[in-house]
Design an enzyme around this catalytic site. Structure first.
Site, mmCIF file in Angstrom:
data_model
loop_
_atom_site.group_PDB
_atom_site.id
_atom_site.type_symbol
_atom_site.label_atom_id
_atom_site.label_comp_id
_atom_site.label_asym_id
_atom_site.label_seq_id
_atom_site.Cartn_x
_atom_site.Cartn_y
_atom_site.Cartn_z
ATOM 1 N N HIS A 1 45.436 40.407 41.729
ATOM 2 C CA HIS A 1 46.185 40.466 40.465
ATOM 3 C C HIS A 1 47.466 41.299 40.528
ATOM 4 O O HIS A 1 48.581 40.800 40.364
ATOM 5 C CB HIS A 1 45.303 41.069 39.365
ATOM 6 C CG HIS A 1 43.969 40.428 39.185
ATOM 7 N ND1 HIS A 1 43.801 39.244 38.511
ATOM 8 C CD2 HIS A 1 42.725 40.808 39.591
ATOM 9 C CE1 HIS A 1 42.512 38.924 38.490
ATOM 10 N NE2 HIS A 1 41.845 39.856 39.141
HETATM 11 C C1 BDR Z 1 42.952 43.663 36.172
HETATM 12 O O1 BDR Z 1 41.796 44.467 35.966
HETATM 13 C C2 BDR Z 1 41.548 45.269 37.088
HETATM 14 O O2 BDR Z 1 40.221 45.109 37.489
HETATM 15 C C3 BDR Z 1 42.531 44.876 38.158
HETATM 16 O O3 BDR Z 1 42.983 46.020 38.848
HETATM 17 C C4 BDR Z 1 43.654 44.224 37.392
HETATM 18 O O4 BDR Z 1 44.628 45.160 36.977
HETATM 19 C C5 BDR Z 1 42.537 42.232 36.297
HETATM 20 O O5 BDR Z 1 41.920 41.801 35.120
#
Ligand code: BDR
Ligand code: CA
Length: 309
Positions: free
Chosen positions: A238
């Site tokens: 992400h």
């Molecule tokens: C987001 O949530 C976290 O678990 C990850 O780092 C990312 O920023 C994804 O939904």
């Protein structure tokens, strides 16, 4: 030179984003501000320092911010990231100091004194919303906010309606989305196309560097959960999309849309209500990224990581 503050809750994917920023000569990291999210604050600020040391950059200033969301109880995600937040590689006790100043005050002071600062937000929006609440004058000083959060076509990853970063502090998100700031949103709709497949993880392992090995070990751990959950060939990477957007905006496509944040209904708490088709007539308040060239994204990561130790 793009001047950025990284607000983050590392998190393996946050760590990759920080490393990408530190590898980029065209980016100056003014500071890293930690927030509670994937794991509690004591771990996110420590993880941020571990990553700076890994990159050979103990000179980067790391600040601790909010230990909990503005109104709700903290929800963490050890089930994805492991107990430390950075499970996978062997970790150490960082030697570089944590800055004594509160992250929110650092954000305010930096924005007041420095032009053209971009905020790169990789976790719940608590620190940013607290800064905007304490010092509303900074809103016009922010050049842009690029954030990872939300989703529309993909549904949520934390509840059926909500993505983790927005779900954890929806009240903070509401403040940020209503602040009239130039906003770029990297939602699940795009990050779920940035899959760290086996060959892509192997490319990091094959670099023969400390950072390459560390990254491959983080991704190996991080992926397990997501691959099982989504049945995909790799876990979505992400947060590095936020930094990649600064370096190569041409690999992303999206649309200017209106986005409102749900804070009233428990069932859909933290939902990003994206008016993709312009059915409401509400004024666009964000650029919503929906697609990327995922090969170009991973090429960029691997190419840039080669400059790290
Ligand atoms: C987001 O949530 C976290 O678990 C990850 O780092 C990312 O920023 C994804 O939904
Ligand atoms: Ca994150």
């Amino acid at each position: 030179m793009q001047k950025i503050i990284i607000d983050t809750d590392p998190g393996q994917d946050d760590a990759v984003a920080i490393l990408l920023a530190l590898a980029a000569p065209e980016i100056k990291v003014l500071g890293i501000t930690a927030v509670a999210g994937n794991v509690p604050l004591a771990l996110t600020e420590k993880n941020a320092r571990i990553i700076c040391e890994l990159a050979g950059r103990p000179d980067i200033k790391v600040f601790a911010g909010a230990a909990r969301p503005m109104k709700r109880e903290l929800v963490t995600a050890e089930y994805v990231h492991g107990k430390t937040g950075l499970n996978g590689p062997e970790l150490w006790e960082p030697k570089m100091p944590l800055q004594p100043q509160h992250a929110v005050d650092f954000i305010i002071e930096t924005l007041r004194s420095t032009d053209d600062v971009i905020l790169c937000v990789l976790g719940p929006l608590t620190n940013i919303a607290m800064a905007l609440t304490k010092a509303p004058d900074i809103a016009v000083r922010i050049k842009q906010i690029v954030l990872m959060g939300g989703g529309c076509f993909e549904g949520g990853n934390t509840t059926p309606a909500a993505e983790f970063n927005i779900y954890v502090d929806p009240h903070a998100a509401k403040i940020v989305f209503a602040a009239g700031i130039d906003l770029v949103v990297m939602p699940l709709d795009v990050t779920h196309k940035a899959l760290a497949t086996r060959p892509r993880v192997a490319a990091f392992a094959g670099m023969g560097t400390k950072v390459g090995r560390f990254t491959a070990e983080m991704l190996d751990f991080f992926e397990r959960f997501d691959m099982a959950k989504y049945g995909s060939e790799g876990g979505p990477l992400h947060d590095p999309n936020v930094i990649a957007y600064l370096l190569a905006p041409e690999i992303y496509t999206g649309r200017d849309v209106n986005i409102e944040i749900e804070t009233a209904s428990e069932l859909t708490m933290g939902m990003t209500v994206v008016d993709w088709w312009g059915v409401t007539g509400r004024t666009p308040n964000a650029r919503y990224i929906r697609d990327l060239d995922s090969d170009a994204f991973f090429d960029l990561l691997v190419r840039r990581f080669k400059s790290l130790p």
